[in-house]
Design a protein around this motif. Sequence first.
Motif, short mmCIF file in Angstrom:
data_model
loop_
_atom_site.label_atom_id
_atom_site.label_comp_id
_atom_site.label_asym_id
_atom_site.label_seq_id
_atom_site.Cartn_x
_atom_site.Cartn_y
_atom_site.Cartn_z
N THR A 2 0.84 -1.19 0.00
CA THR A 2 0.00 0.00 0.00
C THR A 2 0.88 1.24 0.00
O THR A 2 1.80 1.35 0.80
N VAL A 3 0.60 2.13 -0.92
CA VAL A 3 1.33 3.39 -1.01
C VAL A 3 0.32 4.50 -0.77
O VAL A 3 -0.59 4.68 -1.54
N ASN A 4 0.44 5.20 0.32
CA ASN A 4 -0.38 6.37 0.61
C ASN A 4 0.55 7.43 1.16
O ASN A 4 0.81 7.46 2.35
N THR A 5 1.05 8.26 0.29
CA THR A 5 2.03 9.23 0.73
C THR A 5 1.93 10.48 -0.14
O THR A 5 1.42 10.43 -1.25
N SER A 6 2.43 11.58 0.39
CA SER A 6 2.41 12.85 -0.33
C SER A 6 3.83 13.36 -0.50
O SER A 6 4.68 13.18 0.38
N TYR A 7 4.07 13.98 -1.64
CA TYR A 7 5.37 14.57 -1.96
C TYR A 7 5.14 15.96 -2.52
O TYR A 7 4.12 16.22 -3.16
N GLU A 8 6.11 16.82 -2.32
CA GLU A 8 6.07 18.13 -2.97
C GLU A 8 6.44 17.95 -4.44
O GLU A 8 7.21 17.06 -4.79
N ARG A 9 5.87 18.78 -5.32
CA ARG A 9 6.08 18.59 -6.76
C ARG A 9 7.52 18.84 -7.19
O ARG A 9 7.93 18.41 -8.25
N GLU A 10 8.32 19.52 -6.37
CA GLU A 10 9.71 19.76 -6.71
C GLU A 10 10.61 18.56 -6.38
O GLU A 10 11.78 18.55 -6.72
N THR A 11 10.05 17.56 -5.74
CA THR A 11 10.85 16.42 -5.29
C THR A 11 11.34 15.56 -6.44
O THR A 11 10.75 15.55 -7.52
N LYS A 12 12.42 14.86 -6.19
CA LYS A 12 12.90 13.82 -7.09
C LYS A 12 13.25 12.66 -6.17
O LYS A 12 14.32 12.65 -5.55
N GLU A 13 12.32 11.72 -6.04
CA GLU A 13 12.49 10.62 -5.10
C GLU A 13 12.11 9.29 -5.73
O GLU A 13 11.29 9.23 -6.64
N HIS A 14 12.69 8.25 -5.18
CA HIS A 14 12.39 6.88 -5.57
C HIS A 14 11.25 6.36 -4.70
O HIS A 14 11.33 6.42 -3.48
N GLN A 15 10.18 5.91 -5.33
CA GLN A 15 9.07 5.28 -4.61
C GLN A 15 9.19 3.78 -4.81
O GLN A 15 8.95 3.26 -5.91
N ASN A 81 4.93 -16.23 -19.56
CA ASN A 81 4.25 -16.92 -20.66
C ASN A 81 3.47 -18.13 -20.15
O ASN A 81 4.03 -18.97 -19.48
N PRO A 82 2.19 -18.23 -20.40
CA PRO A 82 1.38 -17.41 -21.29
C PRO A 82 0.63 -16.29 -20.58
O PRO A 82 -0.13 -15.57 -21.20
N GLU A 83 0.84 -16.13 -19.26
CA GLU A 83 0.07 -15.14 -18.52
C GLU A 83 0.74 -13.78 -18.51
O GLU A 83 1.97 -13.68 -18.52
N ILE A 84 -0.09 -12.74 -18.46
CA ILE A 84 0.37 -11.37 -18.25
C ILE A 84 -0.57 -10.77 -17.22
O ILE A 84 -1.75 -10.55 -17.49
N VAL A 85 -0.05 -10.54 -16.02
CA VAL A 85 -0.85 -10.02 -14.91
C VAL A 85 -0.67 -8.51 -14.86
O VAL A 85 0.46 -8.01 -14.79
N VAL A 86 -1.78 -7.76 -14.88
CA VAL A 86 -1.76 -6.30 -14.78
C VAL A 86 -2.67 -5.90 -13.63
O VAL A 86 -3.80 -6.37 -13.54
N ASP A 87 -2.16 -5.04 -12.76
CA ASP A 87 -2.97 -4.57 -11.63
C ASP A 87 -2.38 -3.28 -11.09
O ASP A 87 -1.26 -2.90 -11.46
N LYS A 88 -3.11 -2.64 -10.20
CA LYS A 88 -2.66 -1.42 -9.53
C LYS A 88 -2.06 -1.78 -8.18
O LYS A 88 -2.53 -2.69 -7.51
N VAL A 89 -1.03 -1.04 -7.78
CA VAL A 89 -0.53 -1.12 -6.42
C VAL A 89 -1.59 -0.48 -5.53
O VAL A 89 -2.18 0.55 -5.90
N ASP A 90 -1.88 -1.07 -4.38
CA ASP A 90 -2.86 -0.48 -3.46
C ASP A 90 -2.39 0.90 -3.01
O ASP A 90 -1.22 1.07 -2.66
N GLY A 91 -3.29 1.85 -3.00
CA GLY A 91 -2.98 3.18 -2.50
C GLY A 91 -2.66 4.17 -3.60
O GLY A 91 -2.78 3.87 -4.78
N TYR A 92 -2.27 5.34 -3.18
CA TYR A 92 -2.07 6.48 -4.08
C TYR A 92 -0.79 7.21 -3.75
O TYR A 92 -0.31 7.17 -2.62
N VAL A 93 -0.27 7.94 -4.72
CA VAL A 93 0.82 8.88 -4.52
C VAL A 93 0.24 10.27 -4.79
O VAL A 93 -0.30 10.51 -5.87
N ARG A 94 0.34 11.15 -3.84
CA ARG A 94 -0.20 12.51 -3.97
C ARG A 94 0.96 13.48 -4.16
O ARG A 94 1.92 13.48 -3.40
N ILE A 95 0.87 14.32 -5.20
CA ILE A 95 1.86 15.35 -5.46
C ILE A 95 1.22 16.71 -5.14
O ILE A 95 0.16 17.04 -5.70
N ASP A 96 1.83 17.45 -4.22
CA ASP A 96 1.29 18.76 -3.80
C ASP A 96 2.07 19.90 -4.42
O ASP A 96 3.17 19.77 -4.84
#
Length: 96
Positions: A2-15, A81-96
């Motif tokens: 789960t990713v629920n975090t906020s960052y300032e828009r000037e940031t350069k960070e690894h999530q 092969n033969p499967e391709i699993v696509v999904d969202k990581v739980d949670g959100y990243v908020r840019i302020d």
Amino acid sequence: MTVNTSYERETKEHQAVTILSTVNGEPVDVTASVELALLPDRVRPLEADWKTPVTLHGKLGVMLTGLTRGTYRIWYRVTDNPEIVVDKVDGYVRID
């Protein structure tokens, strides 16, 4: 993960993103076949959106840089092969 975090828009960070998978109850390393997409919320990834994850300190993830204000989702795609699993990581990243 789960990713629920906020960052300032000037940031350069690894999530960092952890993707866990099991086969017959045993953990499986899927890092070799993973792609990630970082997109505004409610936008589904297109083929061109998928990127090889950035590895920092041994952890896979996406770089948060150059983003405008808003809410973002991290998507993952695991190809086995033969499967391709696509999904969202739980949670959100908020840019302020």
